[in-house]
Scaffold this active site. Structure first.
Site, PDB file in Angstrom:
ATOM      1  N   LEU A  71      -4.940   3.310   6.512  1.00 16.43           N
ATOM      2  CA  LEU A  71      -4.875   2.892   5.264  1.00 16.43           C
ATOM      3  C   LEU A  71      -4.526   4.021   4.385  1.00 16.43           C
ATOM      4  O   LEU A  71      -5.053   4.908   4.387  1.00 16.43           O
ATOM      5  CB  LEU A  71      -6.153   2.025   4.841  1.00 16.43           C
ATOM      6  CG  LEU A  71      -6.320   0.665   5.392  1.00 16.43           C
ATOM      7  CD1 LEU A  71      -7.509   0.064   4.868  1.00 16.43           C
ATOM      8  CD2 LEU A  71      -5.301  -0.339   5.226  1.00 16.43           C
ATOM      9  N   ASP A  72      -3.767   3.827   3.317  1.00 13.64           N
ATOM     10  CA  ASP A  72      -3.439   4.971   2.299  1.00 13.64           C
ATOM     11  C   ASP A  72      -4.716   5.131   1.759  1.00 13.64           C
ATOM     12  O   ASP A  72      -5.649   4.223   1.502  1.00 13.64           O
ATOM     13  CB  ASP A  72      -2.453   4.492   1.201  1.00 13.64           C
ATOM     14  CG  ASP A  72      -1.129   4.054   1.800  1.00 13.64           C
ATOM     15  OD1 ASP A  72      -0.818   5.037   3.018  1.00 13.64           O
ATOM     16  OD2 ASP A  72      -0.131   3.861   1.128  1.00 13.64           O
ATOM     17  N   ALA A  73      -4.998   6.201   1.087  1.00 10.04           N
ATOM     18  CA  ALA A  73      -6.217   6.593   0.468  1.00 10.04           C
ATOM     19  C   ALA A  73      -6.536   5.780  -0.418  1.00 10.04           C
ATOM     20  O   ALA A  73      -7.738   5.335  -0.997  1.00 10.04           O
ATOM     21  CB  ALA A  73      -6.213   8.171  -0.117  1.00 10.04           C
ATOM     22  N   ARG A 177       3.987  -1.020  -0.600  1.00  7.49           N
ATOM     23  CA  ARG A 177       4.168  -0.462  -1.814  1.00  7.49           C
ATOM     24  C   ARG A 177       5.592  -0.287  -2.152  1.00  7.49           C
ATOM     25  O   ARG A 177       6.153  -0.481  -3.480  1.00  7.49           O
ATOM     26  CB  ARG A 177       3.608   0.830  -1.850  1.00  7.49           C
ATOM     27  CG  ARG A 177       1.975   0.791  -1.687  1.00  7.49           C
ATOM     28  CD  ARG A 177       1.336   2.200  -1.410  1.00  7.49           C
ATOM     29  NE  ARG A 177       1.571   3.388  -2.205  1.00  7.49           N
ATOM     30  CZ  ARG A 177       1.024   4.462  -2.517  1.00  7.49           C
ATOM     31  NH1 ARG A 177       0.592   4.802  -1.191  1.00  7.49           N
ATOM     32  NH2 ARG A 177       1.121   5.276  -3.434  1.00  7.49           N
TER      33      ARG A 177
END
Length: 245
Positions: A71-73, A177
């Site tokens: 997962l992205d931060a 995104r």
């Protein structure tokens, strides 16, 4: 003779922190509700990540659970790790072969779709800008472009903001995104494809549900509730039909 690897030091506070993130556990995996801001892996000046903190679950021989997806931060929510190498290989294949079902929730702003649901089918390609990797929607036939599809549904909306449910069919970097930015309604708090801190104090993307088969053939379903900030911003932006999901 194989010697045990030393177990790195970890503070009691970090052990308690990691155990507090657990939402599911069985023989094969541990599921966490990752907070926004916690990187999944070390690198580029990052020395505290979910991966490094997995030492909290290390065995006496030094072996610890293994990452099988990312997962992205800035993204919060469900992430799993495998307890054994065979389980890691199994789960990695489940993700690679797109047999998992992933559900996300995002808060967006901009040109809110008039339709209630649809699919974004736009190939993506990775580029380097200012030393940082990002994705762009690729023109037909561009070298390196990868197919990418994201299903979406509007859960609640005002004229300028919406809460949307996303179901990615592929797993490209930053897929949700960039797809939402391409649709005309970037995610609040997105520092790459949106307006960053001008719109929200964090990336308003949450991995709310993951359905994945286990080596036994039984499906594990993991869910993480929306963080409070989603309700706070829903109220602030007039999403009156927001129900807390």
């Amino acid at each position: 003779m194989t010697r045990n690897k030393p177990v790195p030091d970890i503070s009691p506070e970090d052990v308690a922190f990691m155990r507090g993130l657990i939402i599911y556990q069985d023989f094969d995996l541990i599921g966490f509700d990752k907070p926004s801001g916690l990187p999944v892996q070390d690198g580029r000046g990052i020395d505290r990540s979910l991966d490094s903190l997995l030492v909290a679950f290390a065995r006496s021989n030094g072996k610890r659970p293994k990452l099988v997806h990312r997962l992205d931060a800035g993204t919060s929510g469900v992430i799993i790790v495998a307890k054994t190498q065979p389980a890691a290989a199994f789960f990695s294949a489940e993700f690679a072969e797109r047999r998992t079902r992933k559900t996300y929730v995002a808060m967006v702003s901009g040109a809110i779709p008039s339709e209630r649901e649809g699919v974004i089918d736009a190939p993506l390609v990775k580029v380097q800008e200012g030393g940082r990797a990002r994705m762009i929607v690729a023109k037909a036939g561009r070298k390196g472009a990868q197919s990418a599809r994201t299903g979406w549904k509007v859960l609640a909306a005002s004229d300028t903001h919406a809460l949307m449910q996303l179901s990615p069919e592929t797993g490209r970097m930053h897929q949700i995104r960039i797809h939402l930015a391409h649709l005309g309604c970037p995610i609040l708090g997105d520092t790459i494809y949106g307006t960053g801190a001008q719109s929200a104090p964090r990336l308003m993307l949450h991995a709310s549900k993951l359905e994945i088969s286990r080596p036994s053939g039984v499906t594990a379903t993991l869910e993480a509730p929306l963080p409070d900030i989603f309700g706070e911003l829903a109220e602030a932006h007039g999403l009156k039909d927001y129900s807390g999901l």
